[in-house]
Design a protein around this motif. Structure first.
Motif, short mmCIF file in Angstrom:
data_model
loop_
_atom_site.label_atom_id
_atom_site.label_comp_id
_atom_site.label_asym_id
_atom_site.label_seq_id
_atom_site.Cartn_x
_atom_site.Cartn_y
_atom_site.Cartn_z
N ALA A 62 0.77 -1.17 -0.18
CA ALA A 62 0.13 -0.10 0.20
C ALA A 62 0.82 1.34 0.12
O ALA A 62 0.76 2.04 -0.83
N ALA A 63 2.00 1.30 0.78
CA ALA A 63 2.87 2.43 0.90
C ALA A 63 3.62 2.71 -0.48
O ALA A 63 3.76 3.74 -1.32
N THR A 68 3.80 5.82 -5.62
CA THR A 68 3.38 5.91 -7.10
C THR A 68 2.40 6.73 -7.45
O THR A 68 2.56 7.69 -8.33
N LEU A 69 1.25 6.74 -6.65
CA LEU A 69 0.16 7.71 -7.19
C LEU A 69 0.57 9.06 -6.63
O LEU A 69 0.21 9.96 -7.60
N ILE A 70 1.25 9.40 -5.61
CA ILE A 70 1.82 10.84 -5.32
C ILE A 70 2.75 11.33 -6.61
O ILE A 70 2.47 12.34 -7.17
N GLY A 79 -10.60 18.52 1.10
CA GLY A 79 -11.43 17.44 1.25
C GLY A 79 -11.62 16.39 0.61
O GLY A 79 -12.52 15.40 0.56
N ALA A 80 -10.67 16.41 -0.63
CA ALA A 80 -11.02 15.40 -1.80
C ALA A 80 -9.75 14.98 -2.31
O ALA A 80 -8.84 15.86 -2.57
N TRP A 81 -9.57 13.81 -2.74
CA TRP A 81 -8.55 13.29 -3.46
C TRP A 81 -8.74 13.48 -5.01
O TRP A 81 -9.77 13.42 -5.51
N SER A 82 -7.34 14.15 -5.71
CA SER A 82 -7.51 14.27 -7.22
C SER A 82 -6.30 13.86 -7.84
O SER A 82 -5.32 13.82 -7.13
N LEU A 83 -6.30 13.19 -8.86
CA LEU A 83 -5.25 12.63 -9.88
C LEU A 83 -5.12 13.60 -10.85
O LEU A 83 -5.68 13.61 -11.79
#
Length: 88
Positions: A62-63, A68-70, A79-83
């Motif tokens: 998971a880490a 990788t996502l970061i 308050g929301a995640w976005s890519l």
């Protein structure tokens, strides 16, 4: 050239054979992700028992996925995640 079967011979071939290196670069990144813990001293299990080792492996995976996502542009704003795709 015959294929080496021993660990040292295989590593030597991987380090010197340009055809092997070109082929390995085309392999899926998941193989490199699985090989990463071994390359960084995690060849042996850290804990006694399958439950603790399973928890460690899932936490580690998971880490690595979060890292990788970061790197791909994951942000947490208002308050929301976005890519956000990386801009070149």
């Amino acid at each position: 050239m015959p294929r080496p079967t021993g660990g040292r011979a295989c590593r030597r071939r991987a380090a010197t054979d340009q055809v092997w290196q070109a082929d390995y670069r085309r392999r899926p990144p998941v193989e490199r992700g699985v090989a990463w813990p071994v390359a960084h001293g995690n060849r042996r299990l850290r804990y006694l028992g399958t439950i603790k080792n399973n928890a460690w492996l899932h936490t580690r995976a998971a880490a690595l996925n979060l890292r990788t996502l970061i790197q791909l542009g994951l942000t947490y704003t208002d308050g929301a995640w976005s890519l956000e795709p990386a801009t070149a």
